[in-house]
Motif scaffolding. Sequence first.
Motif, PDB file in Angstrom:
ATOM      1  N   THR A  15       1.057  -0.931   0.243  1.00 47.08           N
ATOM      2  CA  THR A  15       0.182  -0.131   0.148  1.00 47.08           C
ATOM      3  C   THR A  15       0.631   1.581  -0.169  1.00 47.08           C
ATOM      4  O   THR A  15       2.283   1.540   0.005  1.00 47.08           O
ATOM      5  CB  THR A  15      -0.900  -0.389   1.315  1.00 47.08           C
ATOM      6  OG1 THR A  15       0.148   0.461   2.277  1.00 47.08           O
ATOM      7  CG2 THR A  15      -1.624  -1.359   1.470  1.00 47.08           C
ATOM      8  N   ASP A  16       0.039   2.195  -0.213  1.00 52.19           N
ATOM      9  CA  ASP A  16       0.843   3.425  -0.226  1.00 52.19           C
ATOM     10  C   ASP A  16       0.873   3.715   1.791  1.00 52.19           C
ATOM     11  O   ASP A  16       0.074   2.957   2.722  1.00 52.19           O
ATOM     12  CB  ASP A  16       0.285   4.772  -0.877  1.00 52.19           C
ATOM     13  CG  ASP A  16      -1.293   4.907  -0.524  1.00 52.19           C
ATOM     14  OD1 ASP A  16      -1.769   4.407   0.500  1.00 52.19           O
ATOM     15  OD2 ASP A  16      -1.517   5.867  -1.095  1.00 52.19           O
ATOM     16  N   LYS A  17       1.381   5.259   1.759  1.00 48.97           N
ATOM     17  CA  LYS A  17       0.867   5.609   3.285  1.00 48.97           C
ATOM     18  C   LYS A  17      -0.170   5.581   3.723  1.00 48.97           C
ATOM     19  O   LYS A  17      -0.267   5.637   5.459  1.00 48.97           O
ATOM     20  CB  LYS A  17       2.057   6.867   3.353  1.00 48.97           C
ATOM     21  CG  LYS A  17       2.218   7.365   5.074  1.00 48.97           C
ATOM     22  CD  LYS A  17       2.967   8.562   5.180  1.00 48.97           C
ATOM     23  CE  LYS A  17       3.404   8.511   6.740  1.00 48.97           C
ATOM     24  NZ  LYS A  17       4.299   9.735   6.526  1.00 48.97           N
ATOM     25  N   SER A  18      -0.670   5.965   3.323  1.00 50.69           N
ATOM     26  CA  SER A  18      -2.421   5.866   3.273  1.00 50.69           C
ATOM     27  C   SER A  18      -3.538   4.407   3.806  1.00 50.69           C
ATOM     28  O   SER A  18      -4.027   4.943   3.951  1.00 50.69           O
ATOM     29  CB  SER A  18      -2.952   7.094   2.600  1.00 50.69           C
ATOM     30  OG  SER A  18      -2.829   8.527   2.387  1.00 50.69           O
ATOM     31  N   ASN A  20      -3.815   2.863   0.832  1.00 56.25           N
ATOM     32  CA  ASN A  20      -4.462   2.530  -0.172  1.00 56.25           C
ATOM     33  C   ASN A  20      -3.692   1.221  -1.305  1.00 56.25           C
ATOM     34  O   ASN A  20      -2.251   1.892  -1.445  1.00 56.25           O
ATOM     35  CB  ASN A  20      -4.290   3.662  -1.294  1.00 56.25           C
ATOM     36  CG  ASN A  20      -5.382   4.582  -0.456  1.00 56.25           C
ATOM     37  OD1 ASN A  20      -6.494   4.594  -0.250  1.00 56.25           O
ATOM     38  ND2 ASN A  20      -4.881   5.593  -0.348  1.00 56.25           N
ATOM     39  N   LEU A  22      -1.659  -0.624  -3.587  1.00 55.46           N
ATOM     40  CA  LEU A  22      -0.893  -0.050  -5.281  1.00 55.46           C
ATOM     41  C   LEU A  22      -0.752  -0.917  -5.819  1.00 55.46           C
ATOM     42  O   LEU A  22      -0.961  -2.314  -6.329  1.00 55.46           O
ATOM     43  CB  LEU A  22       1.093   0.630  -5.058  1.00 55.46           C
ATOM     44  CG  LEU A  22       0.921   1.674  -3.764  1.00 55.46           C
ATOM     45  CD1 LEU A  22       2.566   1.013  -3.535  1.00 55.46           C
ATOM     46  CD2 LEU A  22       0.478   2.515  -4.192  1.00 55.46           C
ATOM     47  N   GLN A  25       2.379  -4.923  -7.058  1.00 53.18           N
ATOM     48  CA  GLN A  25       2.002  -5.383  -5.681  1.00 53.18           C
ATOM     49  C   GLN A  25       3.528  -6.236  -5.402  1.00 53.18           C
ATOM     50  O   GLN A  25       3.873  -6.786  -4.539  1.00 53.18           O
ATOM     51  CB  GLN A  25       0.636  -6.498  -5.534  1.00 53.18           C
ATOM     52  CG  GLN A  25      -0.092  -5.665  -5.529  1.00 53.18           C
ATOM     53  CD  GLN A  25      -0.145  -5.365  -4.023  1.00 53.18           C
ATOM     54  OE1 GLN A  25      -0.649  -6.061  -3.233  1.00 53.18           O
ATOM     55  NE2 GLN A  25      -0.810  -4.343  -3.614  1.00 53.18           N
ATOM     56  N   THR A  28       8.618  -3.436  -2.322  1.00 55.45           N
ATOM     57  CA  THR A  28       9.735  -2.782  -2.252  1.00 55.45           C
ATOM     58  C   THR A  28      10.054  -1.595  -1.629  1.00 55.45           C
ATOM     59  O   THR A  28       9.740  -1.568  -0.496  1.00 55.45           O
ATOM     60  CB  THR A  28       9.800  -1.029  -3.103  1.00 55.45           C
ATOM     61  OG1 THR A  28       9.179  -2.282  -4.417  1.00 55.45           O
ATOM     62  CG2 THR A  28      10.522  -0.872  -3.783  1.00 55.45           C
ATOM     63  N   LYS A  31       8.204   1.026   0.908  1.00 52.45           N
ATOM     64  CA  LYS A  31       6.788   0.699   0.837  1.00 52.45           C
ATOM     65  C   LYS A  31       5.992   0.555   1.797  1.00 52.45           C
ATOM     66  O   LYS A  31       6.648  -0.454   3.004  1.00 52.45           O
ATOM     67  CB  LYS A  31       6.463   0.182  -0.829  1.00 52.45           C
ATOM     68  CG  LYS A  31       6.639   0.912  -2.002  1.00 52.45           C
ATOM     69  CD  LYS A  31       5.768  -0.589  -2.996  1.00 52.45           C
ATOM     70  CE  LYS A  31       6.589   0.016  -4.355  1.00 52.45           C
ATOM     71  NZ  LYS A  31       6.332  -0.827  -5.376  1.00 52.45           N
ATOM     72  N   TYR A  32       4.435   0.398   2.384  1.00 59.67           N
ATOM     73  CA  TYR A  32       4.179  -0.267   3.284  1.00 59.67           C
ATOM     74  C   TYR A  32       3.685  -1.577   2.958  1.00 59.67           C
ATOM     75  O   TYR A  32       3.279  -1.810   1.924  1.00 59.67           O
ATOM     76  CB  TYR A  32       3.196   0.678   3.489  1.00 59.67           C
ATOM     77  CG  TYR A  32       3.510   2.507   4.282  1.00 59.67           C
ATOM     78  CD1 TYR A  32       4.181   2.307   5.392  1.00 59.67           C
ATOM     79  CD2 TYR A  32       3.841   3.258   3.473  1.00 59.67           C
ATOM     80  CE1 TYR A  32       4.886   3.768   6.057  1.00 59.67           C
ATOM     81  CE2 TYR A  32       4.908   4.457   3.466  1.00 59.67           C
ATOM     82  CZ  TYR A  32       5.176   4.799   4.799  1.00 59.67           C
ATOM     83  OH  TYR A  32       5.582   6.269   5.301  1.00 59.67           O
ATOM     84  N   TRP A  56       0.487  -3.779  10.283  1.00 61.61           N
ATOM     85  CA  TRP A  56       0.577  -2.407   9.770  1.00 61.61           C
ATOM     86  C   TRP A  56       2.390  -2.040   9.683  1.00 61.61           C
ATOM     87  O   TRP A  56       2.716  -1.956  10.517  1.00 61.61           O
ATOM     88  CB  TRP A  56       0.487  -1.526   9.776  1.00 61.61           C
ATOM     89  CG  TRP A  56      -0.155   0.123   9.284  1.00 61.61           C
ATOM     90  CD1 TRP A  56       0.304   1.068   9.306  1.00 61.61           C
ATOM     91  CD2 TRP A  56      -0.030  -0.221   7.971  1.00 61.61           C
ATOM     92  NE1 TRP A  56       0.311   2.384   8.540  1.00 61.61           N
ATOM     93  CE2 TRP A  56       0.315   1.763   7.848  1.00 61.61           C
ATOM     94  CE3 TRP A  56      -0.470  -0.248   6.947  1.00 61.61           C
ATOM     95  CZ2 TRP A  56      -0.031   1.899   5.944  1.00 61.61           C
ATOM     96  CZ3 TRP A  56      -0.707  -0.016   5.695  1.00 61.61           C
ATOM     97  CH2 TRP A  56      -0.727   1.211   5.618  1.00 61.61           C
TER      98      TRP A  56
END
Length: 138
Positions: A15-18, A20, A22, A25, A28, A31-32, A56
């Motif tokens: 996901t992104d920081k929020s 969501n 990506l 997949q 990297t 990334k989150y 998380w």
Amino acid sequence: SYNEWNPFVRAQIITDKSGNPLPDQTPTEGKYLLMAPVHLPPTMGEPGWFQKQSSWEFITTVDHEYYRLAWTNIALPKFLLSVVRWQALSVVDGKTKYETMAVFRGIVAYVVKFFMYQKLVLGFDAQAEGLKKQAEKP
């Protein structure tokens, strides 16, 4: 495909920081990673009450040369709980060796150890066994 073989971490989403998802997949650095649901204790079926968790994470290392991956938990401030998880692949005597390690620090680490240690060990072992079976499929 995690839900086909992993009784511990049933799904992982980059996901992104929020939070969501990506489009790409691929894990990297920077990334989150949302792991949900996480079954404690591990099960391929439906978990009981309070046995479904989420985690998380922030991906800190993706090492293609030495086949290592690491992330750190970001759900709580580090002084409360800092968790770093490493996973690595290597070749020993012509066979692939999978290793994983998790280091827990902070005040809440004692609570985690007291209440969740055995379930986490079961989860890590179940994930390793599921990965082995999946990798050895013809």
